[in-house]
Design a protein around this motif. Structure first.
Motif, mmCIF file in Angstrom:
data_model
loop_
_atom_site.group_PDB
_atom_site.id
_atom_site.type_symbol
_atom_site.label_atom_id
_atom_site.label_comp_id
_atom_site.label_asym_id
_atom_site.label_seq_id
_atom_site.Cartn_x
_atom_site.Cartn_y
_atom_site.Cartn_z
ATOM 1 N N LEU A 59 9.249 3.837 7.372
ATOM 2 C CA LEU A 59 8.084 2.961 7.438
ATOM 3 C C LEU A 59 8.194 1.813 6.442
ATOM 4 O O LEU A 59 7.945 0.648 6.784
ATOM 5 N N LEU A 60 8.554 2.128 5.199
ATOM 6 C CA LEU A 60 8.640 1.088 4.182
ATOM 7 C C LEU A 60 9.752 0.098 4.532
ATOM 8 O O LEU A 60 9.605 -1.116 4.339
ATOM 9 N N ASP A 61 10.858 0.611 5.062
ATOM 10 C CA ASP A 61 11.938 -0.261 5.496
ATOM 11 C C ASP A 61 11.467 -1.161 6.639
ATOM 12 O O ASP A 61 11.757 -2.358 6.671
ATOM 13 N N HIS A 62 10.722 -0.586 7.573
ATOM 14 C CA HIS A 62 10.222 -1.346 8.728
ATOM 15 C C HIS A 62 9.240 -2.424 8.290
ATOM 16 O O HIS A 62 9.295 -3.562 8.785
ATOM 17 N N PHE A 63 8.338 -2.098 7.365
ATOM 18 C CA PHE A 63 7.331 -3.050 6.919
ATOM 19 C C PHE A 63 7.961 -4.251 6.205
ATOM 20 O O PHE A 63 7.407 -5.359 6.238
ATOM 21 N N THR A 64 9.093 -4.044 5.541
ATOM 22 C CA THR A 64 9.699 -5.121 4.748
ATOM 23 C C THR A 64 10.867 -5.806 5.452
ATOM 24 O O THR A 64 11.423 -6.768 4.921
ATOM 25 N N VAL A 86 0.843 -1.208 0.000
ATOM 26 C CA VAL A 86 0.000 0.000 0.000
ATOM 27 C C VAL A 86 0.872 1.249 0.000
ATOM 28 O O VAL A 86 0.633 2.194 -0.770
ATOM 29 N N LEU A 87 1.879 1.283 0.856
ATOM 30 C CA LEU A 87 2.759 2.446 0.921
ATOM 31 C C LEU A 87 3.545 2.605 -0.366
ATOM 32 O O LEU A 87 3.742 3.734 -0.864
ATOM 33 N N ALA A 88 4.013 1.488 -0.942
ATOM 34 C CA ALA A 88 4.768 1.567 -2.193
ATOM 35 C C ALA A 88 3.913 2.137 -3.320
ATOM 36 O O ALA A 88 4.367 2.996 -4.088
ATOM 37 N N TRP A 89 2.676 1.673 -3.412
ATOM 38 C CA TRP A 89 1.782 2.206 -4.451
ATOM 39 C C TRP A 89 1.471 3.678 -4.200
ATOM 40 O O TRP A 89 1.339 4.468 -5.152
ATOM 41 N N VAL A 125 7.690 -2.738 -4.669
ATOM 42 C CA VAL A 125 8.330 -2.291 -3.432
ATOM 43 C C VAL A 125 9.783 -1.890 -3.680
ATOM 44 O O VAL A 125 10.271 -0.897 -3.131
ATOM 45 N N GLY A 126 10.492 -2.653 -4.507
ATOM 46 C CA GLY A 126 11.897 -2.339 -4.781
ATOM 47 C C GLY A 126 12.087 -0.961 -5.403
ATOM 48 O O GLY A 126 12.954 -0.190 -4.976
ATOM 49 N N GLN A 180 10.073 -9.294 -1.266
ATOM 50 C CA GLN A 180 9.431 -8.016 -1.582
ATOM 51 C C GLN A 180 10.433 -6.948 -2.019
ATOM 52 O O GLN A 180 10.169 -6.181 -2.948
ATOM 53 N N ARG A 181 11.561 -6.872 -1.349
ATOM 54 C CA ARG A 181 12.521 -5.812 -1.649
ATOM 55 C C ARG A 181 13.113 -5.949 -3.040
ATOM 56 O O ARG A 181 13.664 -4.991 -3.570
#
Length: 353
Positions: A198-203, A10-13, A152-153, A146-147
């Motif tokens: 946040l994105l780093d934490h989620f992945t 969601v954050l990546a999009w 996400v990447g 994911q990364r």
């Protein structure tokens, strides 16, 4: 896909859609403004910002030393066998470098797959250890890391670019204008920094799990013992890097009458011999040091000793599904040798001492 994985998508999009929104705003300002209107200029600035901050799909470096299928049929045959056993598609191109590492990445709109082989690592490993390494790297795509994915990447790389561009300069002798500009940039920079965190934490947890899964895939393809031995070899990276720098000094200064051509020709074999000569007690010391250092909670890789323990506990006796005998390995080394000498020449010339 757990809650963190869904949140990451969601954050990546949201990051990608914000780029699209800025582009649409720029086009709207240009198309609705008169020829000399200020809004046309603002629209053009927004489009330039989009060009600068667009998602990066990666590209093959222009100076990369590469091997295609025609130049290395034996190597590609091995890679295809590993890809089939892993359940993912094969690589499109192979590049060689001087790192004690190996990796598989994707680049471009067509998401061509690139395998980067570090020649010091390759020559330090036995045949089945090489298979285990390849199984590990292909495993990242078979497991859906994911990364390494497109959505996400690229969002991570986009936020990294935003962070770099918006970061205040912090120079001591700034002009008043620069100080004002830095103050203006602080709020958006902090906002982007928060998104990146946040994105780093989620992945993060998913990335650590992906390493364990990739290890197990390497064990299944190359054997459990070979996968565990490969992790031991990685502990020698700093030692081998120091020897590489010493060889570069010999090549540049002709110390003790050394011949630069001879250093270049035997570089990878010499580094492998240096690694093999590290005594058992030193290897054990390196293992203990790595274990004592523990684990950083923000690291994308789990501690080596935990990865090794998992392999020995669950896959230590696991046989290999892909075998590489010494004759095949020697033939592959012969295919790699011409390009490997080119990499040796470059690293001996360019490495910072």
């Amino acid at each position: 896909m757990d809650a963190s994985g869904i949140a990451a998508y969601v954050l990546a999009w949201a990051v990608h859609l914000s780029t699209v929104a800025v582009a649409l705003a720029g086009l709207l300002l240009i198309t609705t403004g008169s020829v000399f209107a200020l809004q046309v200029l603002l629209g053009a600035v927004l489009l330039l910002v989009v060009v600068l901050l667009r998602p990066r799909l990666g590209r093959l470096p222009k100076d990369a030393v590469t091997l295609d299928r025609a130049a290395a049929p034996g190597l590609y045959s091995l890679l295809d066998r590993v890809a089939v056993e892993t359940g993912t598609r094969p690589v499109d191109i192979v590049a060689l470098d001087a790192a004690v590492n190996a990796s598989v990445t994707e680049y471009g709109l067509r998401r061509r797959r690139l395998l980067v082989v570090g020649l010091p690592l390759w020559h330090m490993l036995g045949p089945q250890q090489r298979v285990a390494v390849l199984g590990h790297e292909f495993g990242h795509y078979a497991n859906g890391d994911q990364r390494r994915g497109l959505v996400v990447g690229t969002a991570l790389s986009t936020l990294g670019t935003w962070h770099h561009v918006l970061r205040p300069s912090g120079q001591r002798d700034r002009s008043v204008v620069q100080m004002i500009a830095d103050l203006i940039m602080i709020p958006p920079w902090l906002f982007v920094l928060g998104l990146l965190y946040l994105l780093d934490h989620f992945t993060l947890r998913a990335s650590q799990r992906a390493e364990y899964r990739a290890d197990l895939n390497g064990a299944r393809v190359g054997s459990g013992a070979a996968a565990a031995e490969f992790l031991d070899v990685l502990l020698l990276a700093e030692t081998v890097d120091r020897e590489l720098r010493r060889q570069a000094v010999l090549a540049r200064t002709r110390t003790r009458g050394s011949d630069p051509k001879a250093v270049e020709a035997g570089l990878w074999a010499r580094l492998a011999d240096h690694a093999r000569d590290v005594p058992a007690h030193e290897r054990e010391r390196l293992r203990r040091v790595a274990e004592v250092r523990g684990h950083s909670t923000d690291s994308t890789h789990p501690p080596t000793h935990l990865r090794r323990a998992l392999l020995l506990d669950t896959s230590g006796a696991l046989p290999s599904s892909v075998t590489l005998d010494r004759v095949e390995a020697a033939a592959i080394d012969a295919e790699i040798a011409p390009a490997g000498q080119q990499v040796a020449r470059r690293i001996l010339r360019d490495i910072r001492l």
